[in-house]
Enzyme design. Structure first.
Site, PDB file in Angstrom:
ATOM      1  N   TYR A 103       1.068  -1.328   0.258  1.00  0.00           N
ATOM      2  CA  TYR A 103       0.199  -0.082   0.126  1.00  0.00           C
ATOM      3  C   TYR A 103       0.946   1.390  -0.093  1.00  0.00           C
ATOM      4  CZ  TYR A 103      -3.246   3.405   1.561  1.00  0.00           C
ATOM      5  OH  TYR A 103      -4.269   4.770   1.906  1.00  0.00           O
ATOM      6  N   HIS A 279     -45.244  25.137  42.669  1.00  0.00           N
ATOM      7  CA  HIS A 279     -46.850  25.514  42.244  1.00  0.00           C
ATOM      8  C   HIS A 279     -46.799  26.751  42.474  1.00  0.00           C
ATOM      9  CE1 HIS A 279     -47.293  21.253  41.170  1.00  0.00           C
ATOM     10  NE2 HIS A 279     -47.196  21.505  42.024  1.00  0.00           N
ATOM     11  N   GLY A 281     -47.615  30.062  44.578  1.00  0.00           N
ATOM     12  CA  GLY A 281     -47.477  30.241  45.933  1.00  0.00           C
ATOM     13  C   GLY A 281     -46.658  29.352  46.433  1.00  0.00           C
TER      14      GLY A 281
END
Length: 370
Positions: A103, A279, A281
């Protein structure tokens, strides 16, 4: 500029094609594995530049090294020469061209063909000996350890490590593409040996540990330092291999009558991110810290933050709402709380400068009204 890309269907070719197509002033001519060789001379003759990425690195027969790496490069160079025009050539070679493997020898021969083109015609030729290139769209379980590890770990598949100390030299595909685009925009006459920066050095073992840490962050919520350098590029590569079923993941939600609290992300050295609800309050908080600091951002609803100095008793309060983004900071030595003053659910983002440590929480109960 008409840019002919050989190997356009490959890993680097796909990334380069996308970037050129999104950049004004470029037109891409794609030459893939199935493109007829007979068309190459005419395609080159009509191009303003050639990026030669095509090649063979895992052949079924070693003769394919000669045909796929050497002969094809010679054909590209011959087509450029016969065009009678200056057509800048970028050749993607490999650091293995320095080796005497089949290669490596074929890549060196391809380089020589390109060098000869520059020498005989003065044509602009840029040769890049690329190390291991990684990034999105690289084929796993082929010739890239990064792609293989990212794909397998992302998909809960095993990985194999023969020697964890084996060194790796890496470049990211985005940097390769950026370098190629820069070379296309300013071609130089004759031969030039290009380089892609930055280069990253690591080991196979360290690479595996880093990618496994990316996977684990969904469980412990601790994200790696993914903002710069190699870790940034590896993280982008890793998530690109996630299957669609893993595009989303759930988080634990801790609820009580006041609302919910959800931790989203923890960092190694810059704290953590979370959110909570309250939530109407409801008051949350009622404590102080010695060194911990926090930033609150109301994203929905309205709230009142109250503070009391532990030593002087000085008090302070501020009303905020999601309609006007405002960050409220908690200050060490001041006890504080937050009350939902609206009629709807309150949603608040929270950043704390440190990961919560149950052994040393630095959170001491103390009412603001005391």
């Amino acid at each position: 500029m008409r840019v002919l890309i050989t190997g356009a269907g490959g890993f680097i070719g796909k990334n380069l094609t996308v970037v050129l197509c999104e950049t004004p002033g470029y037109e891409v001519v794609r030459v893939g594995r199935d493109s007829p060789a007979s068309l190459l001379p005419a395609q080159v003759a009509s191009a303003d530049a050639v990026v030669h990425l095509a090649g063979v690195n895992r052949p079924t027969d070693q003769v394919e090294f000669e045909t796929g790496n050497v002969d094809l490069t010679k054909s590209v160079c011959k087509a450029i020469e016969r065009s009678g025009r200056p057509v800048p050539l970028i050749l993607a070679s490999s650091t293995q061209a320095e080796l005497n493997s089949p290669y490596g020898l074929s890549k060196r021969a391809a380089e020589r063909a390109s060098e000869e083109l520059a020498a005989s015609t003065g044509n602009s030729v840029s040769i890049y000996r690329l190390p291991n290139v990684f990034g999105k769209w690289c084929r796993p379980n082929y010739n890239s350890v990064v792609a293989t590890f990212c794909h397998n770990i992302a998909n809960d598949l095993p990985i194999r490590i023969d020697d964890p100390a084996t060194g790796l030299l890496l470049v990211h595909v985005d940097d390769v593409v950026a370098e190629f685009v820069a070379a296309l925009s300013a071609p130089q006459k004759g031969l030039r040996w290009g380089a892609v920066t930055p280069e990253y050095r690591t080991t196979v073992g360290d690479l595996a540990r880093q990618i496994e840490a990316f996977r684990n962050c969904r469980d412990d919520l601790v994200v790696e330092r993914v903002g710069t350098g190699l870790v940034r590029a590896l993280y982008a590569t890793y998530v690109s291999y996630l299957p669609t079923r893993k595009f989303a993941y759930g988080l634990p939600s801790h609820g009580d009558p006041r609302g919910v609290f959800v931790e989203m992300l923890k960092t190694l050295d810059s704290g953590q991110f979370s959110y909570f609800t309250a939530h109407p309050g409801v008051t949350r908080g009622g404590h102080y810290h010695h060194t911990k600091t926090e930033k609150f951002l109301v994203v929905k609803g309205s709230a009142r933050f109250r503070f009391r100095h532990l030593m002087t008793g000085e008090r302070y309060e501020i009303d905020v709402s999601g309609d006007q983004p405002t960050v409220v900071e908690t200050i060490p030595g001041w006890t504080h709380d937050i009350t939902n003053t609206g009629h709807d659910e309150l949603i608040v983002m929270l950043w704390a400068n440190e990961i919560f440590d149950r052994a040393r929480p630095d959170t001491v109960a103390s009412k603001v009204d005391a």
